[in-house]
Design an enzyme around this catalytic site. Structure first.
Site, mmCIF file in Angstrom:
data_model
loop_
_atom_site.group_PDB
_atom_site.id
_atom_site.type_symbol
_atom_site.label_atom_id
_atom_site.label_comp_id
_atom_site.label_asym_id
_atom_site.label_seq_id
_atom_site.Cartn_x
_atom_site.Cartn_y
_atom_site.Cartn_z
ATOM 1 C CG ASP A 52 0.598 -5.239 -3.975
ATOM 2 O OD1 ASP A 52 1.696 -4.737 -3.651
ATOM 3 O OD2 ASP A 52 0.500 -6.324 -4.576
ATOM 4 C CG ASP B 237 2.301 -3.193 -6.839
ATOM 5 O OD1 ASP B 237 3.035 -3.277 -5.829
ATOM 6 O OD2 ASP B 237 1.586 -4.137 -7.222
ATOM 7 C CG ASP C 214 4.543 -2.829 -2.884
ATOM 8 O OD1 ASP C 214 3.534 -2.096 -2.813
ATOM 9 O OD2 ASP C 214 4.540 -3.935 -3.454
ATOM 10 C CB SER D 12 5.309 -6.085 -6.865
ATOM 11 O OG SER D 12 4.894 -6.022 -5.534
HETATM 12 MG MG MG Z 1 3.366 -5.039 -4.642
#
Ligand code: MG
Length: 430
Positions: free
Chosen positions: A233, A231, A229, A91
């Protein structure tokens, strides 16, 4: 042993997170789920972990669909009509970290019960599949296209906004700039080639990490700045003047698009009660927001960290959809005006050091139960007390020897009173 935190398994590569551990997780998942889709963000250790997970899962007879580098919400969406999704990502953590997160077909991440079952299998002896039942591995390059098509269907292609996007060289690179382009936006893409060393800045979308984005929005005369960020999400934004629109503000803006019921963590602002009919308060963490959102059939869930959950897509935080929705909101509404209209309440936060945080929290809970009316109290995550013109949350840190007090009130005077009253009670116990 406990391997999973609320965001899956995460840690430093080749220290906590090793190929051996990934293989064991792969076997444990492959024991229970026979059709698996696996994707990753661009970290240098991604392929190593992916290979180990695939080896483990296929040795248990699971068939694997490999979807390569893609945003976490896109992987979660690709898990529909499949038994389980595996995302290899850490992440917003820096490049030396990586991790593993597991997903259900409805896009929700594994709940505590599911994670405990996997943990048990990781530590157990597993019977491998006979040689002719070992699982096959197929590459599927269409996952990003399918998610984009779903979003394009919803958003249309007649948009005109000028948008600057900073993907932090993370997984968002492969989708969001292209989606916005196909929507008709003029896109200026910063740090939008996948590079898991994150050469431009750490992949956490803080105001400090995104100074370049703010400047670029202003200097290019763009209407909106968007950042993900590592990834994709999470999503934060900048307005046309280069002002950072952080999590709290975006939460209120997204919430204002819904009228009935939303789910938010217990530490987010009471401004939300002014905006939406019903506000469900959950434990802190997007996993818990998603869980309650699903149970309550709410319209939207969000967390000030920058995670936005739209059940019309899936139960995974979807910052790619969030970006497209923000474009639409900025086109249809005067966001500056909207922000100015939002009530702004003063808040105060402070952390208090203690080595007995668990013991103190138990004592405080007893005391508050005695001293307050039950309807004023919420113990879902720490102790939250409602006052006529504000609230306070006393909560122990998950990672540090600290107890935090967070308070918010309609005005400075009430805030001061609420904060001091509870600070005195806590200090007596410390
Ligand atoms: Mg993330």
């Amino acid at each position: 042993m406990k391997y999973f935190g609320s965001s899956g398994i995460r840690g430093l590569i080749n220290e906590k997170i090793t190929p051996e551990l990934a293989m064991k997780v792969g076997k444990a998942v492959g024991k229970e789920y026979k059709k698996i889709v696996i994707g990753r963000d661009p970290r240098p250790s991604g392929q190593m972990l992916e290979s180990a997970l695939i080896a483990g899962a296929s040795s248990m007879g699971a068939t694997i669909k490999k979807v390569g580098i893609l945003p976490t919400p896109t992987l979660a969406y690709a898990s529909r009509a499949i038994d389980c999704g595996i995302m290899v990502t850490a992440s917003h953590n820096p490049a030396p970290y990586n991790g593993i997160k597991l997903w259900n077909p409805d896009g929700s991440s594994f709940n505590t019960h599911q994670m405990e079952r996997i943990e048990k299998s990781i530590d157990g002896e597993l019977d491998l599949a006979p040689w002719d039942r070992v699982g096959t591995v197929q590459e599927n390059p269409n996952a990003v296209r399918e998610h984009m098509d779903l979003l394009l269907d919803k958003m249309g292609t007649d948009h005109e906004l000028k948008v600057v996007i900073d993907c932090a060289n993370g997984a968002g690179c492969v989708e969001t700039p292209f989606l916005l382009g196909e929507m008709g936006c003029k896109v200026i893409a910063l740090n939008s080639n996948p590079n898991g060393f994150f050469p431009a800045h750490d992949p956490e979308p803080t105001e400090k990490n995104l100074a370049d984005l703010g400047r670029t929005v202003k200097n290019t005369g763009a209407d909106l700045g968007i950042a993900h960020d590592g990834d994709a999400d999470r999503l934060v934004a900048f307005d046309k003047n280069g002002n950072y629109l952080g999590g709290d503000l975006l939460l209120a803006l997204f919430a204002s698009q819904y009228d009935k019921k939303i789910a938010v963590p217990i530490n987010s602002s009471m401004v939300l009660e002014d905006i939406v009919g019903e506000v469900i308060r959950t434990r802190v963490g997007d996993v818990y927001v998603a869980e309650r959102l699903k149970e309550e059939g709410a319209q939207f869930g969000g967390e000030p960290s920058g995670t936005w959950i739209f059940p019309e897509i899936s139960y995974a935080p979807d910052a790619v959809y969030g970006a497209s929705l923000l474009v639409k909101m900025f086109e249809e509404q005067d966001i500056q005006e909207k922000i100015a209209e939002l009530p702004s309440y003063p808040t105060k936060r402070e952390a208090f050091k203690t080595n007995k945080k668990g013991e103190i929290m138990r004592k405080l809970e007893e005391k508050y139960r005695k001293d307050h009316d039950e309807t004023q109290l919420n113990f879902i995550d720490g102790i939250r007390i409602e006052y006529e013109d504000g609230w306070v949350l006393i909560r122990q840190s998950g990672t540090e020897p600290k107890i935090r007090i967070t308070a918010e009130a309609k005005n400075e005077r009430s805030l001061d009173k609420i904060f001091k009253e509870n600070e005195t009670i806590l200090k007596e116990e410390i």
